[in-house]
Structure formats: structure tokens, C-alpha cells
Design a protein around this motif. Sequence first.
Motif, short mmCIF file in Angstrom:
data_model
loop_
_atom_site.label_atom_id
_atom_site.label_comp_id
_atom_site.label_asym_id
_atom_site.label_seq_id
_atom_site.Cartn_x
_atom_site.Cartn_y
_atom_site.Cartn_z
N GLY A 1 18.39 2.40 11.42
CA GLY A 1 17.82 2.30 10.08
C GLY A 1 16.38 2.78 10.01
N MET A 2 15.63 2.54 11.07
CA MET A 2 14.24 3.02 11.11
C MET A 2 14.19 4.52 10.88
SD MET A 2 12.60 0.99 14.39
CE MET A 2 11.50 2.35 14.72
N TYR A 3 15.06 5.25 11.55
CA TYR A 3 15.02 6.71 11.47
C TYR A 3 15.80 7.24 10.27
CZ TYR A 3 12.44 6.49 15.72
OH TYR A 3 11.46 6.21 16.63
N ALA A 4 16.85 6.55 9.86
CA ALA A 4 17.61 6.99 8.69
C ALA A 4 16.76 6.88 7.43
CB ALA A 4 18.89 6.15 8.54
N PHE A 5 15.95 5.83 7.34
CA PHE A 5 15.12 5.60 6.16
C PHE A 5 13.67 6.02 6.39
CE2 PHE A 5 18.50 2.33 5.90
CZ PHE A 5 19.13 2.81 4.77
N ARG A 6 13.36 6.53 7.58
CA ARG A 6 11.99 6.90 7.95
C ARG A 6 11.03 5.75 7.67
NH1 ARG A 6 11.75 13.09 5.72
NH2 ARG A 6 13.44 13.84 7.02
N HIS A 7 11.38 4.61 8.25
CA HIS A 7 10.62 3.39 7.99
C HIS A 7 10.19 2.75 9.30
CE1 HIS A 7 9.19 0.07 5.70
NE2 HIS A 7 10.04 -0.80 6.22
N TRP B 1 3.98 1.47 16.54
CA TRP B 1 4.38 1.53 17.95
C TRP B 1 5.19 0.32 18.36
CZ3 TRP B 1 3.22 -2.14 21.48
CH2 TRP B 1 2.21 -3.04 21.15
N ASN B 2 4.91 -0.85 17.76
CA ASN B 2 5.67 -2.04 18.15
C ASN B 2 7.14 -1.92 17.77
OD1 ASN B 2 4.68 -2.25 15.49
ND2 ASN B 2 4.81 -4.47 15.49
N PHE B 3 7.46 -1.18 16.72
CA PHE B 3 8.85 -0.93 16.36
C PHE B 3 9.43 0.23 17.15
CE2 PHE B 3 7.86 -3.63 12.82
CZ PHE B 3 9.06 -4.25 12.53
N VAL B 4 8.66 1.30 17.29
CA VAL B 4 9.13 2.49 18.00
C VAL B 4 9.47 2.14 19.46
CG1 VAL B 4 8.48 4.79 18.82
CG2 VAL B 4 7.94 4.09 16.49
N VAL B 5 8.69 1.27 20.06
CA VAL B 5 8.94 0.84 21.44
C VAL B 5 9.79 -0.42 21.48
CG1 VAL B 5 7.83 0.03 23.56
CG2 VAL B 5 6.81 1.90 22.28
N GLY B 6 9.50 -1.35 20.60
CA GLY B 6 10.14 -2.67 20.64
C GLY B 6 11.64 -2.67 20.41
N MET B 7 12.11 -1.98 19.38
CA MET B 7 13.56 -1.99 19.11
C MET B 7 14.36 -1.36 20.24
SD MET B 7 14.55 -3.67 16.52
CE MET B 7 13.75 -4.47 15.15
N PRO B 8 13.94 -0.20 20.77
CA PRO B 8 14.70 0.34 21.91
C PRO B 8 14.67 -0.56 23.15
CG PRO B 8 13.36 2.06 20.93
CD PRO B 8 12.95 0.77 20.28
N VAL B 9 13.55 -1.25 23.37
CA VAL B 9 13.47 -2.17 24.51
C VAL B 9 14.44 -3.34 24.31
CG1 VAL B 9 11.98 -3.84 25.69
CG2 VAL B 9 11.13 -1.54 25.23
N ILE B 10 14.46 -3.89 23.11
CA ILE B 10 15.41 -4.98 22.82
C ILE B 10 16.83 -4.48 23.02
CG2 ILE B 10 16.33 -6.46 20.99
CD1 ILE B 10 13.44 -6.54 19.84
N LEU B 11 17.13 -3.29 22.52
CA LEU B 11 18.47 -2.71 22.67
C LEU B 11 18.81 -2.49 24.15
CD1 LEU B 11 21.05 -1.50 21.50
CD2 LEU B 11 19.80 0.67 21.26
N ALA B 12 17.85 -2.01 24.93
CA ALA B 12 18.10 -1.78 26.36
C ALA B 12 18.39 -3.10 27.09
CB ALA B 12 16.89 -1.07 26.99
N VAL B 13 17.63 -4.13 26.77
CA VAL B 13 17.86 -5.45 27.38
C VAL B 13 19.25 -5.97 27.00
CG1 VAL B 13 17.11 -7.86 27.39
CG2 VAL B 13 15.42 -6.03 27.61
N GLN B 14 19.58 -5.86 25.72
CA GLN B 14 20.90 -6.33 25.26
C GLN B 14 22.03 -5.53 25.90
OE1 GLN B 14 20.31 -6.00 21.02
NE2 GLN B 14 19.57 -8.11 20.86
N THR B 15 21.84 -4.24 26.04
CA THR B 15 22.86 -3.39 26.69
C THR B 15 23.01 -3.79 28.15
OG1 THR B 15 22.34 -1.59 25.16
CG2 THR B 15 23.53 -1.01 27.17
N GLY B 16 21.89 -4.04 28.82
CA GLY B 16 21.95 -4.48 30.22
C GLY B 16 22.68 -5.80 30.37
#
Length: 92
Positions: free
Chosen positions: A57-63, A68-83
Motif C-alpha cells: 500500500g505504501m508504494y501503490a498509493f505513494r504514501h 525512513w521508519n516506514f521504508v525500513v520498518g515495514m520490510p523489517v517487520i515482514l522479514a521477521v514474520q517471514t522468518g
Amino acid sequence: MTEIEYGIMFYLILINIIGFLLMGLDKWKAKNKRWRISEKTLFGIGILGGSMGAWVGMYAFRHKTRHWNFVVGMPVILAVQTGIFFLAMLKK
């Protein structure tokens, strides 16, 4: 697939749709100078399993793509959840 696994899959689909829609709604609110959805809520949805939907949604809506806390934070949360998911699958 067990009933519990179907329930988890349904939950993850639903929470990711919510994460995606909240990013779009917050973008709309930002453009229209309305009361905004807090960053705490957006990250909370991500932590509850909606990180993929929020990230897309961040990139679909350019929001929030300049925060930086979203650009880094969401992928980190996703990586932890995937792990965690893959570790759970290995133990199965």
C-alpha cells in the motif's frame, strides 16, 4: 490443510487487506486535510500480520515512502514474520 491453518490463512489475508486499505485511506486523508491515521496504528497493523499489505500500500498509493521508519520498518517487520513462518514450517 487443517481448520486452524485455514483460519490463519484467512486472518493473514484479511489483515493484509486492512493494512493495504489503511495506507490508501491515510493518503486520502492527508490529501483532504482530514484527521489522520496514527503511525502507531499503521505499524500496529503491520506487526499484527499486515506488513505485506501495508508495504504494498505504501508504494501503490505513494504514501509514507519518504519516511525512513516506514521504508525500513515495514520490510523489517515482514522479514521477521517471514522468518518466523519458515521456522514454524520447518518444525512441522
